[in-house]
Motif scaffolding. Structure first.
Motif, PDB file in Angstrom:
ATOM      1  N   ASP A 171       1.340  -1.173  -0.080  1.00  0.00           N
ATOM      2  CA  ASP A 171       0.376  -0.050   0.198  1.00  0.00           C
ATOM      3  C   ASP A 171       1.026   1.544   0.170  1.00  0.00           C
ATOM      4  OD1 ASP A 171      -2.196  -1.232  -0.351  1.00  0.00           O
ATOM      5  OD2 ASP A 171      -2.734  -1.148   1.910  1.00  0.00           O
ATOM      6  N   LYS A 172       1.878   1.109   0.591  1.00  0.00           N
ATOM      7  CA  LYS A 172       2.562   2.458   1.127  1.00  0.00           C
ATOM      8  C   LYS A 172       3.442   2.619   0.076  1.00  0.00           C
ATOM      9  CE  LYS A 172       2.743   2.907   5.650  1.00  0.00           C
ATOM     10  NZ  LYS A 172       1.559   2.011   5.812  1.00  0.00           N
ATOM     11  N   LEU A 173       3.799   1.684  -0.666  1.00  0.00           N
ATOM     12  CA  LEU A 173       4.547   1.535  -2.047  1.00  0.00           C
ATOM     13  C   LEU A 173       4.052   2.637  -3.043  1.00  0.00           C
ATOM     14  CD1 LEU A 173       7.475   1.277  -3.392  1.00  0.00           C
ATOM     15  CD2 LEU A 173       6.338  -0.930  -4.399  1.00  0.00           C
ATOM     16  N   ILE A 174       2.673   1.769  -3.374  1.00  0.00           N
ATOM     17  CA  ILE A 174       2.110   2.078  -4.468  1.00  0.00           C
ATOM     18  C   ILE A 174       1.313   4.042  -3.835  1.00  0.00           C
ATOM     19  CG2 ILE A 174      -0.306   2.029  -5.204  1.00  0.00           C
ATOM     20  CD1 ILE A 174       0.286  -1.457  -4.573  1.00  0.00           C
ATOM     21  N   GLU A 175       1.033   4.240  -2.984  1.00  0.00           N
ATOM     22  CA  GLU A 175       0.852   5.548  -3.002  1.00  0.00           C
ATOM     23  C   GLU A 175       2.084   6.322  -3.287  1.00  0.00           C
ATOM     24  OE1 GLU A 175      -0.278   8.008   1.409  1.00  0.00           O
ATOM     25  OE2 GLU A 175       0.018   5.724   1.878  1.00  0.00           O
ATOM     26  N   HIS A 176       4.003   5.840  -2.882  1.00  0.00           N
ATOM     27  CA  HIS A 176       4.593   7.051  -3.245  1.00  0.00           C
ATOM     28  C   HIS A 176       4.609   6.625  -4.275  1.00  0.00           C
ATOM     29  CE1 HIS A 176       8.406   8.282  -3.134  1.00  0.00           C
ATOM     30  NE2 HIS A 176       9.053   7.434  -3.445  1.00  0.00           N
ATOM     31  N   LEU A 177       4.060   5.580  -5.918  1.00  0.00           N
ATOM     32  CA  LEU A 177       4.369   5.547  -6.398  1.00  0.00           C
ATOM     33  C   LEU A 177       2.773   6.735  -6.962  1.00  0.00           C
ATOM     34  CD1 LEU A 177       5.168   2.220  -7.350  1.00  0.00           C
ATOM     35  CD2 LEU A 177       7.186   3.668  -7.790  1.00  0.00           C
ATOM     36  N   LYS A 178       2.248   6.970  -6.804  1.00  0.00           N
ATOM     37  CA  LYS A 178       1.182   7.932  -7.119  1.00  0.00           C
ATOM     38  C   LYS A 178       1.309   9.584  -6.868  1.00  0.00           C
ATOM     39  CE  LYS A 178      -2.389   4.558  -6.700  1.00  0.00           C
ATOM     40  NZ  LYS A 178      -4.620   4.579  -5.964  1.00  0.00           N
TER      41      LYS A 178
END
Length: 202
Positions: A171-178
């Protein structure tokens, strides 16, 4: 150069070999497409991660797909390989020689490649792979999926890339990529190519 493991001699692939990768990687004897799975050599603190690795291994085999991965018999790596092999599908392992001190090479693989460096390992895996799937893992897993996504961004391949976000692990990786995309450091199309699935069935 050769190395002996359990009374079997293996050629060690080097950076010189991958200059002609099509010679180093012989796919003609394989009977199914292979999916590269990036995942941890540990099992994590929640049994849901190992279960997901085993479910993925069975799902690959049931859909006529084999595995190419880091070659270890431990952690999530070993779990996914065990299920692929037990279900009768092909499994190719690729492991650098220096890592044999830390990770035990799986003994039931269709094929095991030894390499001189991590870079050679990743290049060989990418050549075998028809798609890439990422399970939970540590720094090495993160580095692998980010590198293969970068290769796609630079038009070095056009293969599917999937992040299995088991238990919300990424979740946090995806949030950072966004956020990276919002800040103008990444194109939306490159973000969209990283397909996120929350379950194996997806």
């Amino acid at each position: 150069m050769q190395m002996n493991i359990n009374n079997t001699n293996y050629e060690v692939l080097t950076s010189q070999d991958i200059a002609h990768i099509e010679r180093a990687v012989d796919k003609t004897s394989l009977t199914m497409p292979l999916v590269a799975v990036y995942c941890g050599s540990r099992s994590g603190n929640d049994e849901i991660y190992e279960k997901a690795a085993r479910d993925l291994g069975r799902a690959l085999a049931e859909n006529g797909l084999g595995l190419v991965y880091g070659g270890a018999s431990i952690g999530l790596m070993g779990a996914v390989a065990d299920e692929v092999i037990n279900a009768g599908a092909q499994a190719v392992g690729v492991i650098p020689t220096f890592m044999l001190k830390h990770e035990i090479a799986h003994e039931q693989l269709t094929r095991l490649h030894l390499t001189d460096t991590m870079h050679t390992r990743k290049t060989v895996m990418a050549e075998y792979a028809d798609a890439f799937v990422t399970l939970p893992g540590g720094l090495g897993t993160l580095e692998e999926i980010m590198e293969i996504a970068t290769w796609r961004q630079l038009y070095q391949h056009e293969k599917p890339m999937i992040i299995l976000n088991i238990n919300g692990f990424y979740d946090k990786l995806i949030e950072h990529l966004k956020y990276t995309t919002e800040q103008g450091f990444m194109k939306q199309q490159d973000l969209d190519r990283l397909v996120v699935c929350n379950t194996i069935d997806e």
